[in-house]
Motif scaffolding. Structure first.
Motif, short mmCIF file in Angstrom:
data_model
loop_
_atom_site.label_atom_id
_atom_site.label_comp_id
_atom_site.label_asym_id
_atom_site.label_seq_id
_atom_site.Cartn_x
_atom_site.Cartn_y
_atom_site.Cartn_z
N GLU A 65 -18.88 -5.04 33.18
CA GLU A 65 -18.15 -6.25 32.93
C GLU A 65 -17.11 -6.80 33.83
N ALA A 66 -16.15 -5.81 34.04
CA ALA A 66 -15.10 -5.99 34.97
C ALA A 66 -15.60 -6.50 36.32
N ASP A 67 -16.71 -5.84 36.76
CA ASP A 67 -17.38 -6.38 37.96
C ASP A 67 -17.84 -7.86 38.26
N ALA A 68 -18.57 -8.13 36.94
CA ALA A 68 -19.29 -9.36 36.76
C ALA A 68 -18.11 -10.52 36.83
N ASP A 128 -15.18 -10.46 37.86
CA ASP A 128 -14.64 -10.12 39.08
C ASP A 128 -15.33 -11.03 40.21
N TYR A 129 -16.57 -10.84 40.39
CA TYR A 129 -17.33 -11.68 41.14
C TYR A 129 -17.35 -13.16 40.90
N ASN A 156 -9.25 -18.49 36.46
CA ASN A 156 -8.25 -18.02 35.62
C ASN A 156 -8.60 -16.95 34.48
N LYS A 157 -9.56 -17.71 33.79
CA LYS A 157 -10.19 -16.84 32.70
C LYS A 157 -10.97 -15.70 33.21
N MET A 158 -11.98 -15.84 34.18
CA MET A 158 -12.54 -14.88 34.98
C MET A 158 -11.56 -13.75 35.34
N SER A 177 -11.22 -6.07 31.23
CA SER A 177 -12.40 -4.88 31.15
C SER A 177 -11.94 -3.98 32.04
N GLN A 178 -11.46 -4.11 33.23
CA GLN A 178 -10.91 -2.99 33.89
C GLN A 178 -10.14 -1.96 33.33
N ARG A 179 -9.07 -2.48 32.79
CA ARG A 179 -7.87 -1.98 32.06
C ARG A 179 -8.64 -1.00 31.03
#
Length: 116
Positions: free
Chosen positions: A51-54, A56-57, A13-15, A22-24
Motif C-alpha cells: 500500500e505504501a509503495d502504491a 508513494d508512487y 498531499n492525500k497520497m 501505511s509505511q508506519r
C-alpha cells in the motif's frame, strides 16, 4: 475537458499522507516481529508495504497530472504489479501485491468522480 473540481496538490498531499500511514503500520509490524510479542504478522507488514509503495508512487507527481492521466496510470500499474516486490526481496509477495492493488483501487475511487 473539465476536471470537475480537481485539485492535484490536495490529491498529492492525500497520497503522501496515505503512504506515511501505511509505511508506519508496516514498520510497526516489522518492529513487533523482531522485538515484541508474537502478535505481529509478516504478511500484514508486507501488505501495508505494498500500500505504501502504491500511494508513494502516485504522490510524487500527482499534482501535475490530470484525473484522466492518473486513471490511465492506475490501470498501467495494476497490469504491472505482478512483478513488483520481487526485486526488493519481499517475503510475502502475494500480500504485497494485495496491498498494492487495494491501494490502486482506493486511488481509482478518489480520482473517478473528477472525470467527465
Amino acid at each position: 475537458m473539465s476536471d470537475r473540481g480537481w485539485n492535484g496538490e490536495n490529491f498529492r498531499n492525500k497520497m503522501q499522507s496515505m503512504a506515511r500511514s501505511s509505511q508506519r503500520y508496516s514498520d510497526q509490524q516489522s518492529y513487533t516481529l523482531k522485538h515484541g510479542p508474537a502478535n505481529a504478522s509478516a504478511r500484514t507488514r508486507d501488505e501495508y508495504l505494498g500500500e505504501a509503495d502504491a500511494y508513494d508512487y502516485f504522490s510524487t507527481s500527482a499534482s501535475t497530472k490530470s484525473p484522466t492521466t492518473l486513471i490511465a496510470e492506475v490501470d498501467n500499474r495494476a497490469a504491472r504489479v505482478e512483478g513488483e516486490g520481487e526485486v526488493r526481496g519481499i517475503e510475502h509477495i502475494d500480500a504485497y501485491r494485495f496491498g498494492y492493488k487495494g491501494a490502486l483501487e482506493h486511488i481509482r475511487t478518489l480520482v473517478k468522480p473528477h472525470l467527465e
